[in-house]
Enzyme design. Structure first.
Site, PDB file in Angstrom:
ATOM      1  N   SER A 276       0.832  -1.189   0.000  1.00  0.00           N
ATOM      2  CA  SER A 276       0.000   0.000   0.000  1.00  0.00           C
ATOM      3  C   SER A 276       0.878   1.255   0.000  1.00  0.00           C
ATOM      4  O   SER A 276       1.703   1.425  -0.899  1.00  0.00           O
ATOM      5  CB  SER A 276      -0.966  -0.040   1.199  1.00  0.00           C
ATOM      6  OG  SER A 276      -2.003   0.895   1.039  1.00  0.00           O
TER       7      SER A 276
ATOM      8  N   GLU B 128      -9.170  -5.104  -6.396  1.00  0.00           N
ATOM      9  CA  GLU B 128      -8.937  -3.748  -5.911  1.00  0.00           C
ATOM     10  C   GLU B 128      -9.495  -2.697  -6.868  1.00  0.00           C
ATOM     11  O   GLU B 128      -9.496  -1.506  -6.550  1.00  0.00           O
ATOM     12  CB  GLU B 128      -7.442  -3.513  -5.708  1.00  0.00           C
ATOM     13  CG  GLU B 128      -6.837  -4.392  -4.638  1.00  0.00           C
ATOM     14  CD  GLU B 128      -5.415  -4.030  -4.292  1.00  0.00           C
ATOM     15  OE1 GLU B 128      -5.190  -2.899  -3.838  1.00  0.00           O
ATOM     16  OE2 GLU B 128      -4.512  -4.882  -4.492  1.00  0.00           O
TER      17      GLU B 128
ATOM     18  N   HIS C 211      -7.311  -5.693  -1.522  1.00  0.00           N
ATOM     19  CA  HIS C 211      -6.185  -4.910  -1.007  1.00  0.00           C
ATOM     20  C   HIS C 211      -5.560  -5.548   0.235  1.00  0.00           C
ATOM     21  O   HIS C 211      -4.358  -5.394   0.463  1.00  0.00           O
ATOM     22  CB  HIS C 211      -6.656  -3.488  -0.683  1.00  0.00           C
ATOM     23  CG  HIS C 211      -5.544  -2.518  -0.446  1.00  0.00           C
ATOM     24  ND1 HIS C 211      -4.681  -2.097  -1.444  1.00  0.00           N
ATOM     25  CD2 HIS C 211      -5.133  -1.872   0.676  1.00  0.00           C
ATOM     26  CE1 HIS C 211      -3.816  -1.237  -0.956  1.00  0.00           C
ATOM     27  NE2 HIS C 211      -4.060  -1.091   0.340  1.00  0.00           N
TER      28      HIS C 211
END
Length: 271
Positions: A153, A209, A253
């Protein structure tokens, strides 16, 4: 059959130790977690994988390495030192710390600005290179030519920023679901000026995602999959044969980390 309270005790992650460190580079506290393979290291030393967001990711990556390195000839993962770098407390994440340490400056879009301090990436990188790695290497012989970095991330954005600005800082880079949206122009500028480097690069993202996550309109707007594929193509043009892009069809994610950890460990082995 009844069990007394003494029948249970805390579970301890095998081979792992941890310590708190106050970084000279920025004055902030971090928890370093260390997993060391059994047995003597090879003559050059064990490879090392630095895992950012250590409070959340270190147990997953360390246990994946421990299990897969048990049969390296089959899995492609050799014994290596895993170093988790996380916040100084025992929670999985520290949102304010992540925004400060993993970003070189404010986000490009105004909607993401102003919530937290940003711009501490350079000092954080100095902490990794000058303090965290030497501390870990002081506990076990490590091959200095085989130290890799993994981030997820916003930490994935940090890994890519280091790659494009300081490509020789690490032997390999694994950026999982990187937050390219933070400032894609900076990354593209870095890619355009990127010189040849032997570093291997993994970009990984979950197909869910983008588009397959209708409840998460913000993430869809960030084009997580498209951004990874586009940046991967640009990096491949600059570093042919060094870039691997993985889009995992059933992952989101959060779940993509466990799958990508295997790829990151194989990349760190191959350096």
């Amino acid at each position: 059959m009844s069990l007394s309270p003494q029948s249970w005790s805390p579970f301890v992650l095998p081979r792992a130790t941890t310590r708190l460190v106050t970084a000279a580079a920025n004055g902030h506290a971090y928890r370093l977690s260390l997993s060391v393979p059994k047995g003597a290291p090879p003559e050059a030393g064990f490879p090392m994988l630095l895992v950012l967001d250590g409070g959340a990711l270190f147990p997953t990556v360390a246990e994946t390495e421990r299990r897969l390195s048990h049969r390296s000839e089959v899995t492609g993962v050799e014994p290596m030192v895993i170093v988790g770098v996380g916040p100084g407390h025992t929670e999985m994440y520290d949102t304010a710390q992540r925004h400060r340490d993993f970003t070189p400056g404010p986000p490009l879009l105004a909607e993401d600005a102003g919530r937290f301090e940003t711009g501490g990436a350079e000092a954080f990188l100095a902490f990794l290179l000058d303090e965290a790695i030497p501390l870990a290497a002081g506990q076990v012989r490590v091959d200095p030519a085989r130290i890799s970095l993994m981030g997820h991330s916003l930490a994935g954005y940090f890994a890519l920023d280091v790659l494009t600005r300081r490509p020789d800082a690490f032997a390999a880079y694994a950026a999982v679901s990187p937050s390219i949206w933070w400032n894609p122009e900076r990354l593209l500028e870095g890619v355009a000026g990127l010189q040849e480097t032997p570093a291997g690069v993994l970009l990984a993202v979950g197909r869910r995602e983008q588009n397959d996550a209708p409840a998460d309109e913000r993430r869809n707007r960030r084009r997580m999959v498209d951004a990874v594929e586009d940046l991967g193509a640009r990096l491949s043009a600059r570093l042919p044969g060094r870039i691997r892009v993985e889009v995992f069809p059933d992952e989101d994610h959060a779940s993509v980390v466990s799958v990508a950890a295997v790829r990151a460990l194989r990349l760190a082995t191959a350096t």
